[in-house]
Design a protein around this motif. Sequence first.
Motif, short mmCIF file in Angstrom:
data_model
loop_
_atom_site.label_atom_id
_atom_site.label_comp_id
_atom_site.label_asym_id
_atom_site.label_seq_id
_atom_site.Cartn_x
_atom_site.Cartn_y
_atom_site.Cartn_z
N PRO A 2 -60.78 -54.77 -44.19
CA PRO A 2 -59.20 -54.19 -45.02
C PRO A 2 -58.43 -55.78 -45.57
CG PRO A 2 -58.65 -53.70 -42.29
CD PRO A 2 -60.27 -54.06 -42.75
N VAL A 3 -59.45 -56.93 -45.03
CA VAL A 3 -58.68 -58.12 -45.75
C VAL A 3 -59.71 -58.70 -47.63
CG1 VAL A 3 -59.27 -61.23 -45.65
CG2 VAL A 3 -58.40 -59.70 -43.64
N LEU A 4 -61.53 -57.68 -47.14
CA LEU A 4 -62.17 -58.02 -48.06
C LEU A 4 -61.95 -56.78 -48.60
CD1 LEU A 4 -65.68 -58.17 -46.00
CD2 LEU A 4 -64.65 -59.67 -47.11
N SER A 5 -61.60 -55.69 -48.33
CA SER A 5 -60.70 -55.14 -49.43
C SER A 5 -59.34 -55.73 -50.15
CB SER A 5 -60.25 -54.07 -48.53
OG SER A 5 -59.54 -53.16 -50.04
N LYS A 6 -58.75 -56.13 -49.66
CA LYS A 6 -56.94 -57.29 -50.10
C LYS A 6 -58.41 -57.79 -50.97
CE LYS A 6 -54.29 -58.98 -47.11
NZ LYS A 6 -53.32 -59.34 -46.03
N TRP A 7 -58.89 -58.74 -50.74
CA TRP A 7 -59.28 -59.73 -51.93
C TRP A 7 -59.92 -59.00 -52.79
CZ3 TRP A 7 -61.14 -63.72 -47.64
CH2 TRP A 7 -60.04 -63.96 -46.99
N GLY A 8 -60.56 -58.03 -53.03
CA GLY A 8 -60.75 -57.06 -53.72
C GLY A 8 -62.67 -57.28 -53.89
N HIS A 9 -63.25 -57.42 -53.00
CA HIS A 9 -64.18 -57.35 -52.15
C HIS A 9 -65.15 -56.34 -52.23
CE1 HIS A 9 -65.28 -62.51 -53.19
NE2 HIS A 9 -64.43 -62.16 -52.35
N ILE A 10 -64.12 -55.32 -51.32
CA ILE A 10 -64.50 -53.97 -51.04
C ILE A 10 -64.16 -52.73 -51.37
CG2 ILE A 10 -67.12 -54.84 -49.79
CD1 ILE A 10 -64.83 -54.27 -47.09
N GLU A 11 -64.52 -51.77 -51.39
CA GLU A 11 -63.24 -50.69 -52.40
C GLU A 11 -62.34 -50.40 -50.69
OE1 GLU A 11 -62.07 -48.85 -54.77
OE2 GLU A 11 -64.44 -50.66 -55.24
N GLU A 12 -61.61 -50.06 -50.49
CA GLU A 12 -60.45 -49.57 -49.65
C GLU A 12 -61.27 -48.75 -48.29
OE1 GLU A 12 -56.28 -48.13 -48.15
OE2 GLU A 12 -56.19 -48.97 -50.47
N ASP A 13 -62.48 -47.56 -48.69
CA ASP A 13 -62.24 -46.83 -47.86
C ASP A 13 -63.63 -47.59 -47.97
OD1 ASP A 13 -63.11 -46.29 -50.34
OD2 ASP A 13 -62.11 -43.70 -50.56
N ALA A 14 -64.01 -47.93 -48.28
CA ALA A 14 -65.65 -48.52 -48.18
C ALA A 14 -66.17 -48.49 -46.37
CB ALA A 14 -66.22 -50.43 -48.51
N PRO A 15 -67.39 -47.69 -46.24
CA PRO A 15 -68.46 -47.78 -45.07
C PRO A 15 -68.24 -49.99 -44.95
CG PRO A 15 -70.11 -47.25 -47.30
CD PRO A 15 -68.73 -47.95 -47.70
N TYR A 16 -68.89 -49.35 -43.71
CA TYR A 16 -69.33 -50.88 -43.17
C TYR A 16 -70.48 -51.43 -43.23
CZ TYR A 16 -66.05 -50.28 -38.96
OH TYR A 16 -64.66 -49.87 -38.20
N GLU A 17 -71.17 -50.37 -44.16
CA GLU A 17 -72.32 -50.79 -44.95
C GLU A 17 -72.11 -51.80 -45.83
OE1 GLU A 17 -71.86 -47.16 -44.40
OE2 GLU A 17 -72.82 -47.69 -42.22
N ALA A 18 -71.21 -52.02 -46.55
CA ALA A 18 -70.31 -52.81 -47.52
C ALA A 18 -69.69 -54.34 -47.06
CB ALA A 18 -69.47 -52.01 -48.45
N VAL A 19 -69.56 -54.50 -46.11
CA VAL A 19 -69.94 -55.70 -45.73
C VAL A 19 -71.19 -56.16 -45.49
CG1 VAL A 19 -68.84 -57.18 -43.76
CG2 VAL A 19 -67.58 -54.75 -43.95
N ALA A 20 -71.63 -55.42 -45.21
CA ALA A 20 -73.52 -55.98 -45.14
C ALA A 20 -74.18 -56.44 -46.71
CB ALA A 20 -74.14 -55.39 -43.37
N GLU A 21 -73.53 -56.01 -47.90
CA GLU A 21 -74.39 -55.67 -48.28
C GLU A 21 -73.75 -57.25 -49.24
OE1 GLU A 21 -73.45 -52.16 -51.31
OE2 GLU A 21 -74.81 -51.45 -49.30
N LEU A 22 -72.10 -57.81 -48.78
CA LEU A 22 -72.26 -59.00 -49.35
C LEU A 22 -72.58 -60.03 -48.16
CD1 LEU A 22 -67.78 -58.44 -49.10
CD2 LEU A 22 -69.10 -58.65 -50.69
N GLY A 23 -73.41 -59.73 -47.23
CA GLY A 23 -74.16 -60.78 -46.65
C GLY A 23 -73.38 -61.20 -45.25
N LEU A 24 -72.38 -60.75 -44.99
CA LEU A 24 -70.84 -60.44 -43.62
C LEU A 24 -72.37 -59.81 -42.43
CD1 LEU A 24 -67.75 -61.07 -45.02
CD2 LEU A 24 -69.45 -62.49 -44.62
N ASP A 25 -72.47 -60.56 -40.85
CA ASP A 25 -72.71 -59.49 -39.71
C ASP A 25 -72.13 -59.86 -38.95
OD1 ASP A 25 -74.29 -58.47 -38.28
OD2 ASP A 25 -75.49 -59.18 -38.22
N PHE A 26 -70.98 -58.32 -39.25
CA PHE A 26 -69.82 -58.89 -37.94
C PHE A 26 -70.86 -57.94 -36.66
CE2 PHE A 26 -67.42 -59.96 -41.70
CZ PHE A 26 -66.11 -60.48 -40.75
N ARG A 27 -70.31 -58.62 -35.40
CA ARG A 27 -70.77 -58.09 -33.82
C ARG A 27 -70.08 -57.98 -33.13
NH1 ARG A 27 -76.75 -59.84 -33.84
NH2 ARG A 27 -77.78 -59.08 -36.16
#
Length: 142
Positions: A2-27
Amino acid sequence: RPVLSKWGHIEEDAPYEAVAELGLDFRKLELVGQTPAISIIDYLKTHPQHLIVLATHQTKGLTRWVKENEAEPIASRTKSPTLFIPRNTHGFINPSTGDVHMEHILVPVCKHPDPWESVEAAVNIAAQLGVTPEIHCIYVGD
């Protein structure tokens, strides 16, 4: 997300893979140990990091003496630079927009340990954030 979407980095309904495409890895890990600090220190022995960011409680008075500190042992017993973010402080990243506001960085220095690593880290963090703050080095002591 939600934060990345609010900041305009990914779409609101983006899959988890979109976060990885930004170079972020959440575990999400469940670490079991005597205390949170010991669990994190043990984890870092086999998973070294380039930076540790810790949210901290600002305890005062009697609470400071009876409540065990978790953040300081992590910083002192690991070999990673550590950034402390005290609770209820205004950070340098706007939570609504993701904009970075950092005009000044303070780096206290002394003869030992050599302050160069701290100064270099401040310069590198600012550069990665795309800002050019004034870096103030102060020496307090003899």
